[in-house]
Write a protein that holds these residues in place. Structure first.
Motif, PDB file in Angstrom:
ATOM      1  N   VAL A   1       0.591  -1.262  -0.084  1.00 28.78           N
ATOM      2  CA  VAL A   1       0.458   0.117  -0.065  1.00 28.78           C
ATOM      3  C   VAL A   1       1.149   1.417   0.148  1.00 28.78           C
ATOM      4  CG1 VAL A   1      -2.058  -1.383   1.804  1.00 28.78           C
ATOM      5  CG2 VAL A   1      -0.322   0.030   2.707  1.00 28.78           C
ATOM      6  N   GLY A   2       2.051   0.963   0.065  1.00 29.04           N
ATOM      7  CA  GLY A   2       3.145   2.107   0.082  1.00 29.04           C
ATOM      8  C   GLY A   2       3.767   2.466   1.823  1.00 29.04           C
ATOM      9  N   PRO A   3       4.720   3.605   1.587  1.00 22.45           N
ATOM     10  CA  PRO A   3       5.163   3.940   2.866  1.00 22.45           C
ATOM     11  C   PRO A   3       4.531   5.290   3.199  1.00 22.45           C
ATOM     12  CG  PRO A   3       6.764   4.667   0.650  1.00 22.45           C
ATOM     13  CD  PRO A   3       5.442   4.027  -0.066  1.00 22.45           C
ATOM     14  N   ASP A   4       3.585   5.381   3.087  1.00 19.96           N
ATOM     15  CA  ASP A   4       3.057   6.657   3.343  1.00 19.96           C
ATOM     16  C   ASP A   4       1.385   6.295   3.586  1.00 19.96           C
ATOM     17  OD1 ASP A   4       1.815   6.645   1.037  1.00 19.96           O
ATOM     18  OD2 ASP A   4       2.824   8.870   0.085  1.00 19.96           O
ATOM     19  N   GLU A   5       1.231   4.982   3.415  1.00 24.59           N
ATOM     20  CA  GLU A   5      -0.175   4.811   4.154  1.00 24.59           C
ATOM     21  C   GLU A   5      -0.328   4.004   5.412  1.00 24.59           C
ATOM     22  OE1 GLU A   5      -2.958   5.314   2.830  1.00 24.59           O
ATOM     23  OE2 GLU A   5      -2.130   7.184   1.298  1.00 24.59           O
ATOM     24  N   CYS A   6      -1.359   4.208   5.732  1.00 23.20           N
ATOM     25  CA  CYS A   6      -1.909   3.434   7.601  1.00 23.20           C
ATOM     26  C   CYS A   6      -2.287   2.367   7.217  1.00 23.20           C
ATOM     27  CB  CYS A   6      -2.064   4.130   8.148  1.00 23.20           C
ATOM     28  SG  CYS A   6      -0.376   5.447   8.876  1.00 23.20           S
ATOM     29  N   ARG A   7      -2.872   1.194   7.710  1.00 27.19           N
ATOM     30  CA  ARG A   7      -3.920   0.096   7.488  1.00 27.19           C
ATOM     31  C   ARG A   7      -3.795  -0.056   8.757  1.00 27.19           C
ATOM     32  NH1 ARG A   7      -4.276   2.034   3.275  1.00 27.19           N
ATOM     33  NH2 ARG A   7      -4.962   1.530   1.423  1.00 27.19           N
ATOM     34  N   TYR A   8      -5.197  -0.858   9.148  1.00 28.12           N
ATOM     35  CA  TYR A   8      -5.680  -1.552  10.142  1.00 28.12           C
ATOM     36  C   TYR A   8      -5.390  -3.236   9.107  1.00 28.12           C
ATOM     37  CZ  TYR A   8      -7.919   2.223  12.871  1.00 28.12           C
ATOM     38  OH  TYR A   8      -7.755   3.930  12.970  1.00 28.12           O
ATOM     39  N   GLY A   9      -5.297  -4.419  10.335  1.00 30.22           N
ATOM     40  CA  GLY A   9      -4.951  -5.696  10.260  1.00 30.22           C
ATOM     41  C   GLY A   9      -5.276  -6.428  11.307  1.00 30.22           C
ATOM     42  N   LEU A  10      -6.241  -7.510  10.141  1.00 32.56           N
ATOM     43  CA  LEU A  10      -6.671  -8.405  11.432  1.00 32.56           C
ATOM     44  C   LEU A  10      -5.886  -9.917  11.104  1.00 32.56           C
ATOM     45  CD1 LEU A  10      -9.263  -9.242  13.840  1.00 32.56           C
ATOM     46  CD2 LEU A  10     -10.466  -9.355  12.089  1.00 32.56           C
ATOM     47  N   TYR A  11      -5.343 -10.412  11.325  1.00 33.62           N
ATOM     48  CA  TYR A  11      -5.142 -11.373  11.237  1.00 33.62           C
ATOM     49  C   TYR A  11      -5.203 -12.967  12.462  1.00 33.62           C
ATOM     50  CZ  TYR A  11      -1.636 -14.929   9.007  1.00 33.62           C
ATOM     51  OH  TYR A  11      -0.810 -16.021   8.389  1.00 33.62           O
ATOM     52  N   ASP A  12      -5.565 -13.822  11.115  1.00 31.93           N
ATOM     53  CA  ASP A  12      -5.970 -15.534  12.745  1.00 31.93           C
ATOM     54  C   ASP A  12      -4.874 -16.205  12.648  1.00 31.93           C
ATOM     55  OD1 ASP A  12      -6.614 -17.148  13.809  1.00 31.93           O
ATOM     56  OD2 ASP A  12      -8.172 -18.260  12.223  1.00 31.93           O
ATOM     57  N   PHE A  13      -3.669 -15.086  14.141  1.00 33.54           N
ATOM     58  CA  PHE A  13      -2.325 -16.061  13.429  1.00 33.54           C
ATOM     59  C   PHE A  13      -2.291 -17.674  14.448  1.00 33.54           C
ATOM     60  CE2 PHE A  13       2.122 -16.051  15.161  1.00 33.54           C
ATOM     61  CZ  PHE A  13       2.594 -15.726  14.451  1.00 33.54           C
ATOM     62  N   GLU A  14      -1.598 -18.770  13.739  1.00 38.97           N
ATOM     63  CA  GLU A  14      -1.903 -19.809  14.940  1.00 38.97           C
ATOM     64  C   GLU A  14       0.093 -20.340  14.274  1.00 38.97           C
ATOM     65  OE1 GLU A  14      -3.021 -22.910  11.106  1.00 38.97           O
ATOM     66  OE2 GLU A  14      -5.362 -22.025  12.015  1.00 38.97           O
ATOM     67  N   PHE A  15      -0.138 -21.359  15.142  1.00 39.70           N
ATOM     68  CA  PHE A  15       1.514 -20.716  16.310  1.00 39.70           C
ATOM     69  C   PHE A  15       1.541 -22.589  17.098  1.00 39.70           C
ATOM     70  CE2 PHE A  15      -1.363 -18.861  19.471  1.00 39.70           C
ATOM     71  CZ  PHE A  15      -0.763 -18.961  20.720  1.00 39.70           C
ATOM     72  N   GLU A  16       2.513 -23.028  17.176  1.00 37.59           N
ATOM     73  CA  GLU A  16       2.287 -23.944  18.378  1.00 37.59           C
ATOM     74  C   GLU A  16       2.753 -23.772  19.946  1.00 37.59           C
ATOM     75  OE1 GLU A  16       2.880 -27.569  17.218  1.00 37.59           O
ATOM     76  OE2 GLU A  16       2.270 -26.136  15.465  1.00 37.59           O
ATOM     77  N   HIS A  17       1.723 -24.108  20.698  1.00 41.86           N
ATOM     78  CA  HIS A  17       1.707 -24.105  22.108  1.00 41.86           C
ATOM     79  C   HIS A  17       2.313 -25.704  22.732  1.00 41.86           C
ATOM     80  CE1 HIS A  17       1.132 -21.630  25.292  1.00 41.86           C
ATOM     81  NE2 HIS A  17       0.354 -22.629  26.318  1.00 41.86           N
ATOM     82  N   ALA A  18       3.049 -24.940  23.731  1.00 38.06           N
ATOM     83  CA  ALA A  18       3.136 -26.038  24.608  1.00 38.06           C
ATOM     84  C   ALA A  18       3.210 -26.270  25.223  1.00 38.06           C
ATOM     85  CB  ALA A  18       4.605 -26.539  23.601  1.00 38.06           C
ATOM     86  N   CYS A  19       1.893 -27.227  26.069  1.00 40.81           N
ATOM     87  CA  CYS A  19       1.322 -26.693  27.484  1.00 40.81           C
ATOM     88  C   CYS A  19       2.684 -28.099  28.589  1.00 40.81           C
ATOM     89  CB  CYS A  19       0.274 -27.167  28.188  1.00 40.81           C
ATOM     90  SG  CYS A  19      -1.356 -26.582  27.174  1.00 40.81           S
ATOM     91  N   GLU A  20       3.249 -28.053  29.532  1.00 38.23           N
ATOM     92  CA  GLU A  20       3.456 -28.772  29.973  1.00 38.23           C
ATOM     93  C   GLU A  20       3.609 -30.118  30.723  1.00 38.23           C
ATOM     94  OE1 GLU A  20       5.082 -27.458  33.924  1.00 38.23           O
ATOM     95  OE2 GLU A  20       5.316 -24.932  33.662  1.00 38.23           O
ATOM     96  N   GLY A  21       4.296 -31.054  29.923  1.00 36.89           N
ATOM     97  CA  GLY A  21       4.154 -32.010  30.216  1.00 36.89           C
ATOM     98  C   GLY A  21       3.097 -32.648  28.747  1.00 36.89           C
ATOM     99  N   ALA A  22       3.281 -31.767  27.568  1.00 32.36           N
ATOM    100  CA  ALA A  22       2.177 -32.334  26.696  1.00 32.36           C
ATOM    101  C   ALA A  22       2.641 -32.467  25.410  1.00 32.36           C
ATOM    102  CB  ALA A  22       0.486 -31.822  26.746  1.00 32.36           C
ATOM    103  N   ALA A  23       2.372 -32.640  24.554  1.00 38.88           N
ATOM    104  CA  ALA A  23       2.540 -32.498  22.930  1.00 38.88           C
ATOM    105  C   ALA A  23       2.135 -30.711  22.290  1.00 38.88           C
ATOM    106  CB  ALA A  23       2.249 -33.392  22.473  1.00 38.88           C
ATOM    107  N   ASP A  24       3.376 -30.258  21.527  1.00 37.77           N
ATOM    108  CA  ASP A  24       2.831 -29.533  21.153  1.00 37.77           C
ATOM    109  C   ASP A  24       1.512 -29.028  20.881  1.00 37.77           C
ATOM    110  OD1 ASP A  24       4.876 -28.148  21.776  1.00 37.77           O
ATOM    111  OD2 ASP A  24       5.391 -27.225  19.612  1.00 37.77           O
ATOM    112  N   THR A  25       0.519 -28.056  20.943  1.00 41.57           N
ATOM    113  CA  THR A  25      -1.085 -28.550  20.515  1.00 41.57           C
ATOM    114  C   THR A  25      -0.747 -26.297  19.456  1.00 41.57           C
ATOM    115  OG1 THR A  25      -1.872 -26.918  21.797  1.00 41.57           O
ATOM    116  CG2 THR A  25      -1.920 -29.147  21.443  1.00 41.57           C
ATOM    117  N   THR A  26      -1.647 -26.580  18.238  1.00 33.86           N
ATOM    118  CA  THR A  26      -1.649 -25.250  17.719  1.00 33.86           C
ATOM    119  C   THR A  26      -2.577 -24.710  17.681  1.00 33.86           C
ATOM    120  OG1 THR A  26      -0.464 -26.570  15.639  1.00 33.86           O
ATOM    121  CG2 THR A  26      -1.588 -24.701  15.004  1.00 33.86           C
ATOM    122  N   ARG A  27      -2.345 -23.202  18.122  1.00 33.44           N
ATOM    123  CA  ARG A  27      -4.108 -22.686  18.653  1.00 33.44           C
ATOM    124  C   ARG A  27      -3.424 -21.534  17.791  1.00 33.44           C
ATOM    125  NH1 ARG A  27      -2.899 -22.672  24.633  1.00 33.44           N
ATOM    126  NH2 ARG A  27      -3.940 -20.673  24.296  1.00 33.44           N
TER     127      ARG A  27
END
Length: 167
Positions: A79-105
């Motif tokens: 959009v260019g260096p002088d334009e602002c925007r709002y962005g909404l993103y559904d961000f997926e990541f691996e999250h490890a709980c203690e003693g459990a396998a990684d789960t995708t959150r």
């Protein structure tokens, strides 16, 4: 050096207030309607919003579920260096709980993108209207402010998400 005063300078002072809308900018219905699809139906991976004619927050672009975070960043950059925007993103990541396998959150992030190179008036309009958007979109996991690509980098976002993720 003497300070240059702009005729509109006095109008930018109403940035406070609990109810957002300080800028008088409204959130369009389409933003709220389509947000439901990203939240419940997982129809989109991301949405980008812009302020149209300094009056209304409208949808500028969106990416389907196959879109990657890099596509989202590429769009913001395009959009260019002088334009602002709002962005909404559904961000997926691996999250490890203690003693459990990684789960995708996943966590919805809402970003305000205002490059340092954007005009001050535009940056003020976007920052003063951010509250109105926040209030319209319930259930956002994390708010992010970014002025350049390093602040919007995935590892940076992940760090911010994980600093508040509860296992």
């Amino acid at each position: 050096p003497p300070r240059v005063t702009h005729p509109q300078a006095g109008t930018c002072t109403s940035m406070g207030g609990k109810h957002g809308h300080a800028s008088g900018v409204q959130v369009s219905d389409e933003v709220v309607e389509e947000y439901k699809y990203i939240k419940k139906g997982k129809k989109y991976r991301y949405m980008v919003y812009h302020i149209k004619e300094e009056k209304k927050i409208c949808i500028d672009s969106s990416g389907d579920r196959d879109s990657k975070y890099q596509d989202f960043l590429d769009y913001l950059e395009s959009v260019g260096p002088d334009e602002c925007r709002y962005g909404l993103y559904d961000f997926e990541f691996e999250h490890a709980c203690e003693g459990a396998a990684d789960t995708t959150r996943s966590k919805l992030i809402l970003m305000i993108w205002c490059p340092d190179t954007a005009r001050i008036k535009k940056k003020m309009l976007y920052s003063s209207s951010f509250d109105a958007l926040k209030q319209s979109l319930e259930g956002i996991g994390k708010y992010i402010q970014a002025t350049d690509m390093s602040e919007a980098a995935p590892e940076c976002i992940l760090e911010k998400i994980k600093s508040t993720a509860r296992s």
